[in-house]
Design a protein around this motif. Structure first.
Motif, mmCIF file in Angstrom:
data_model
loop_
_atom_site.group_PDB
_atom_site.id
_atom_site.type_symbol
_atom_site.label_atom_id
_atom_site.label_comp_id
_atom_site.label_asym_id
_atom_site.label_seq_id
_atom_site.Cartn_x
_atom_site.Cartn_y
_atom_site.Cartn_z
ATOM 1 N N ALA A 56 3.730 -115.802 20.206
ATOM 2 C CA ALA A 56 4.092 -116.633 19.048
ATOM 3 C C ALA A 56 3.345 -117.958 19.054
ATOM 4 O O ALA A 56 3.054 -118.536 20.111
ATOM 5 C CB ALA A 56 5.599 -116.886 19.042
ATOM 6 N N ALA A 57 3.060 -118.448 17.858
ATOM 7 C CA ALA A 57 2.428 -119.760 17.715
ATOM 8 C C ALA A 57 3.340 -120.823 18.328
ATOM 9 O O ALA A 57 4.565 -120.775 18.147
ATOM 10 C CB ALA A 57 2.186 -120.062 16.242
ATOM 11 N N PRO A 58 2.790 -121.784 19.047
ATOM 12 C CA PRO A 58 3.626 -122.781 19.729
ATOM 13 C C PRO A 58 4.570 -123.539 18.791
ATOM 14 O O PRO A 58 5.649 -123.955 19.200
ATOM 15 C CB PRO A 58 2.580 -123.726 20.346
ATOM 16 N N ALA A 59 4.178 -123.710 17.536
ATOM 17 C CA ALA A 59 5.004 -124.496 16.607
ATOM 18 C C ALA A 59 6.190 -123.715 16.062
ATOM 19 O O ALA A 59 7.072 -124.295 15.410
ATOM 20 C CB ALA A 59 4.138 -124.983 15.440
ATOM 21 N N THR A 60 6.234 -122.432 16.304
ATOM 22 C CA THR A 60 7.200 -121.564 15.612
ATOM 23 C C THR A 60 8.638 -122.045 15.711
ATOM 24 O O THR A 60 9.320 -122.229 14.694
ATOM 25 C CB THR A 60 7.086 -120.127 16.144
ATOM 26 N N VAL A 61 9.144 -122.242 16.915
ATOM 27 C CA VAL A 61 10.568 -122.579 17.079
ATOM 28 C C VAL A 61 10.882 -123.931 16.443
ATOM 29 O O VAL A 61 11.913 -124.102 15.789
ATOM 30 C CB VAL A 61 10.949 -122.570 18.568
ATOM 31 N N GLY A 62 9.983 -124.871 16.586
ATOM 32 C CA GLY A 62 10.228 -126.202 16.030
ATOM 33 C C GLY A 62 10.346 -126.218 14.517
ATOM 34 O O GLY A 62 11.089 -127.019 13.941
ATOM 35 N N TYR A 63 9.622 -125.327 13.861
ATOM 36 C CA TYR A 63 9.648 -125.254 12.401
ATOM 37 C C TYR A 63 10.635 -124.204 11.877
ATOM 38 O O TYR A 63 10.788 -124.073 10.657
ATOM 39 C CB TYR A 63 8.263 -124.904 11.863
ATOM 40 N N ALA A 64 11.262 -123.456 12.737
ATOM 41 C CA ALA A 64 12.111 -122.340 12.307
ATOM 42 C C ALA A 64 13.483 -122.830 11.864
ATOM 43 O O ALA A 64 14.517 -122.522 12.468
ATOM 44 C CB ALA A 64 12.231 -121.310 13.435
ATOM 45 N N ASN A 65 13.493 -123.611 10.805
ATOM 46 C CA ASN A 65 14.745 -124.100 10.245
ATOM 47 C C ASN A 65 14.574 -124.235 8.734
ATOM 48 O O ASN A 65 13.471 -124.098 8.206
ATOM 49 C CB ASN A 65 15.133 -125.443 10.877
ATOM 50 N N GLU A 66 15.665 -124.491 8.046
ATOM 51 C CA GLU A 66 15.615 -124.457 6.585
ATOM 52 C C GLU A 66 14.778 -125.561 5.976
ATOM 53 O O GLU A 66 14.311 -125.438 4.841
ATOM 54 C CB GLU A 66 17.032 -124.532 6.017
ATOM 55 N N GLN A 67 14.560 -126.653 6.700
ATOM 56 C CA GLN A 67 13.728 -127.734 6.159
ATOM 57 C C GLN A 67 12.245 -127.450 6.357
ATOM 58 O O GLN A 67 11.416 -127.822 5.523
ATOM 59 C CB GLN A 67 14.070 -129.070 6.834
ATOM 60 N N ASP A 68 11.892 -126.818 7.448
ATOM 61 C CA ASP A 68 10.482 -126.732 7.836
ATOM 62 C C ASP A 68 9.904 -125.316 7.840
ATOM 63 O O ASP A 68 8.767 -125.121 8.260
ATOM 64 C CB ASP A 68 10.304 -127.316 9.248
ATOM 65 N N PHE A 69 10.663 -124.334 7.372
ATOM 66 C CA PHE A 69 10.211 -122.947 7.513
ATOM 67 C C PHE A 69 8.869 -122.693 6.828
ATOM 68 O O PHE A 69 8.086 -121.849 7.270
ATOM 69 C CB PHE A 69 11.265 -121.977 6.980
#
Length: 440
Positions: free
Chosen positions: A253-266
């Protein structure tokens, strides 16, 4: 944001009450019947609803349709429902974090819509049931109690799968993987060029991924066993194989995935694919409209492929996302609601919906597809690919148990290293067993 597959609904933002607001009465001063419709504003937008309602009111001058539409519609209608003020029609599927549809299913608080299937579409000579694509009703998605009664009418359907940049594959001379071995080999190749193999908008988008993977690995019988909580199904070799594949995939997975995996940043995770900073993401056809204005790499072209086959030459499944329309059993205008739902399947309404890329499961829809959409829907023409519809069976509520969250959201913890595959498997089996014991 997507249709029903995911998207959380935390922010409470009233985005629109497009007509006057009733205090919950059955009529208006004009003598018209007020029909209250609530709809999720998903990736298809809101304009299509206002246009369809305008057409409906023109042919039904005694009906005043009041539309409430929002990206967090559950947050807006739930307080009123708790106070006894129900909408008459709700366009909202399953799989969302707020789980309003699932809650009403568990509470057996939905109106039986089986009679709608036998109703003639207003202004046409055919019945709703005859217009629907064969097999689109009669599954756990529409008949949640495993009976012959339909409580959720299929509203839109869309193939889901792995979306990618076809232009990048052509530029690099890469082949879209047909097996998981090929997938991981591509992941190693792309990694050397600084491109991660995988990302997801939010972990909830893994529903379409997992449903297809379970069927790929163990066949439809195994898929049904998982969806209906067969005893110790998550201890089986097929379940372990599905988790093995997924755990390995999450390692790419791309390193940024978890950090952006929310309703604001998806959308930032979705943007990774547009920028050639990730190869694949699970998604549905609404992504095209949702990211229509987003910047993208030169030569970008949307591509859709089913998950790689679990074995060489094996059957591949593609989860078909089906959004639903339903009527609360406490609604005041049930008869008017059913007639309105029947109208939603008319040729006029279908054409309007299709112009927003919201494709309905009706037989005549092919001629309404745009060239880009027609390309996506060709996936159903591949004899080695089968459509998969449905999801987890409804059970009596079990406090503290959310098997979808356990299955999908744990991906974040696998990537971050906060949990292990063994613990994931154990948690799934425990949740499944509790739901099995709860029954329907």
């Amino acid at each position: 944001m997507r249709r029903s597959l995911v998207l959380t609904g935390a922010a409470v933002t009233v985005l629109g009450l497009l007509a006057g607001c009733s205090a919950g009465g059955s009529g208006s001063d004009s003598g018209k019947t007020i029909l209250k419709v609530a709809a999720l504003e998903g990736g298809y937008g809101r304009d299509m609803y206002t246009r369809v309602i305008k057409e409906y009111e023109a042919s039904h001058p005694d009906i005043d349709v009041q539309l409430q539409i929002s990206k967090s519609i559950e947050d807006e209608i739930t307080p009123n429902m708790k106070a006894g003020r129900y909408p008459d029609v709700v366009v909202l599927g399953q799989g969302r974090k707020a789980a309003l549809t699932e809650t009403l299913i568990k509470d057996k608080a939905l109106e039986d819509l089986t009679p709608v299937l036998k109703e003639k579409v207003p202004g046409e000579d055919t019945t709703v049931g005859d217009k629907l694509t064969e097999g689109i009703v009669g599954n756990l998605n529409t008949d949640p109690y495993r009976t012959d009664q339909t409580y959720l009418m299929p509203m839109y359907y869309a193939p889901t799968g792995l979306f990618h940049n076809k232009g990048l594959f052509e530029e690099k001379g890469w082949k879209v993987p047909g097996t998981w071995d090929e997938m991981f080999a591509l992941g190693d190749t792309a990694k050397k060029q600084g491109i991660p193999l995988f990302t997801y908008p939010t972990a909830g988008y893994l529903d379409s991924y997992f449903f297809a993977l379970l069927a790929d690995v163990g066949g439809e019988r195994f898929y049904t066993d998982v969806m209906t909580y067969k005893k110790d199904v998550w201890k089986s070799a097929n379940a372990r194989k599905a988790l093995d594949i997924t755990t390995k995939l999450l390692g790419y997975a791309a390193p940024a995935t978890v950090g952006y995996a929310n309703e604001q940043d998806f959308t930032k995770n979705q943007q990774l694919v547009l920028d050639n900073k990730a190869l694949f993401m699970p998604n549905g056809t609404w992504i095209v409209g949702e990211m229509a204005d987003a910047p993208r790499a030169d030569g970008f072209q949307w591509g859709l492929t089913p998950l790689p086959a679990a074995t060489t030459g094996g059957k591949r499944y593609i989860t078909t996302s089906v959004e639903s329309v339903w009527v609360p059993s406490a609604a005041q205008q049930k008869d008017a609601a059913k007639e309105f739902i029947a109208y939603l399947y008319s040729d006029k309404a279908a054409k309007i919906f299709a112009e927003s890329n919201a494709i309905q499961p009706i037989e005549s829809i092919a001629s309404s597809l745009s060239a880009e959409n027609a390309e996506f829907y060709k996936v159903y023409e591949d004899p080695k690919v089968a459509a998969l519809v449905g999801g987890f069976a409804s059970t009596a509520p079990v406090e503290g148990v959310d098997i979808k969250a356990t299955l999908f959201d744990t991906a974040n913890s696998i990537i971050s290293g906060d949990t292990t595959e063994d613990k994931w498997q154990s948690a799934l089996n425990e949740a499944s067993e509790k739901l099995r014991q709860a029954g329907s």
